[in-house]
Write an enzyme that holds these catalytic residues in place. Sequence first.
Site, PDB file in Angstrom:
ATOM      1  N   TYR A  99     -24.779  68.977 111.389  1.00 46.97           N
ATOM      2  CA  TYR A  99     -25.364  69.809 110.330  1.00 46.97           C
ATOM      3  C   TYR A  99     -24.485  69.751 109.082  1.00 46.97           C
ATOM      4  O   TYR A  99     -24.982  69.573 107.965  1.00 46.97           O
ATOM      5  CB  TYR A  99     -25.494  71.243 110.823  1.00 46.97           C
ATOM      6  CG  TYR A  99     -26.032  72.208 109.792  1.00 46.97           C
ATOM      7  CD1 TYR A  99     -27.344  72.107 109.334  1.00 46.97           C
ATOM      8  CD2 TYR A  99     -25.233  73.226 109.277  1.00 46.97           C
ATOM      9  CE1 TYR A  99     -27.843  72.995 108.381  1.00 46.97           C
ATOM     10  CE2 TYR A  99     -25.713  74.113 108.334  1.00 46.97           C
ATOM     11  CZ  TYR A  99     -27.023  73.997 107.887  1.00 46.97           C
ATOM     12  OH  TYR A  99     -27.513  74.876 106.947  1.00 46.97           O
ATOM     13  N   SER A 139     -25.583  74.149 101.869  1.00 46.26           N
ATOM     14  CA  SER A 139     -25.129  75.286 102.664  1.00 46.26           C
ATOM     15  C   SER A 139     -23.611  75.339 102.658  1.00 46.26           C
ATOM     16  O   SER A 139     -22.949  74.317 102.445  1.00 46.26           O
ATOM     17  CB  SER A 139     -25.633  75.134 104.102  1.00 46.26           C
ATOM     18  OG  SER A 139     -24.991  76.035 104.980  1.00 46.26           O
TER      19      SER A 139
END
Length: 305
Positions: free
Chosen positions: A178, A152
Amino acid sequence: MDMVIRTPFDKTSTAREVLAGVDLSGKRAVVTGGASGIGVETARALAEAGAEVTLAVRDTGAAATFAGEIRALTMPLDLADQASVRKFAEGWEGPLHILVNNAGVMARPLGRSEEGWELQFATNHYGHFALATGLLPALRAAGGARVVSVSSSGHHFSPVVFDDIHFERREYEAWSAYGQSKTANILFAVEGSRRWADDGIFVNALHPGSIQTNLQRYVDQAELQRLREKTGNPNPEFKTTEQGAATSVLLAASPLLDGVGGKYFENCNEAGPHLPGTRTGVEAYALDPEAAARLWDISVKEVQR
């Protein structure tokens, strides 16, 4: 310096368009999280190109309808549970040509696995690391295999903080957790390809783009908008799930990437260096071979303890 890889595809391309004319008959593929979000379209495109697809999902019952639609198999897999990962890998029979490590969690509240690992890192990295290494004999048996690591642009939020990966001493921050898990996905591709290329196994990572899926289930939308503004992307151009899956299937099956490994792609092309003030490109720390080797050694010790 190597030339950045360019393809005829871009951010508007769909998974179907990327695999148009590609024949995957006789190929076997596993897609984790293959019953929701971009996993659905990744699995659909691979199946339509002729691959035998297995959906590796936590809830096989919920995946049954979609699996029937594309004539896919389902197998239970909980990436946060190392016993579940081992059972999946040990239960796999025969060669495996494509492994798409697609499933993940984003910006969830602090949680810990049975081993005490921070849950985003446990799921997004350790789960997929254990799955890929557990399936290594099957990948070798394919005589040419690809592993796709869905990362990501969130990797910009943090490198892997080796001194305290699991937030045992520092204050927990969901986006940093994350971010380091997504950086780990890229480092896995770097070291995985270095180790496995001689076996004909190539590993690449990617950013699928901004897509509205249930990945955002833990995220307050106002908080997400503040984060976009802070990182220079206040008005993201959202992709459809079909477009979001395009880079995944490019790395999984396009002949354009034969023999390519250890790279990070976005919008169906290899990413250049990160441009400050943007969410594009790849951070140097995510491609650092020393960090990749260090993370690999730590991961082996953790998942095999």
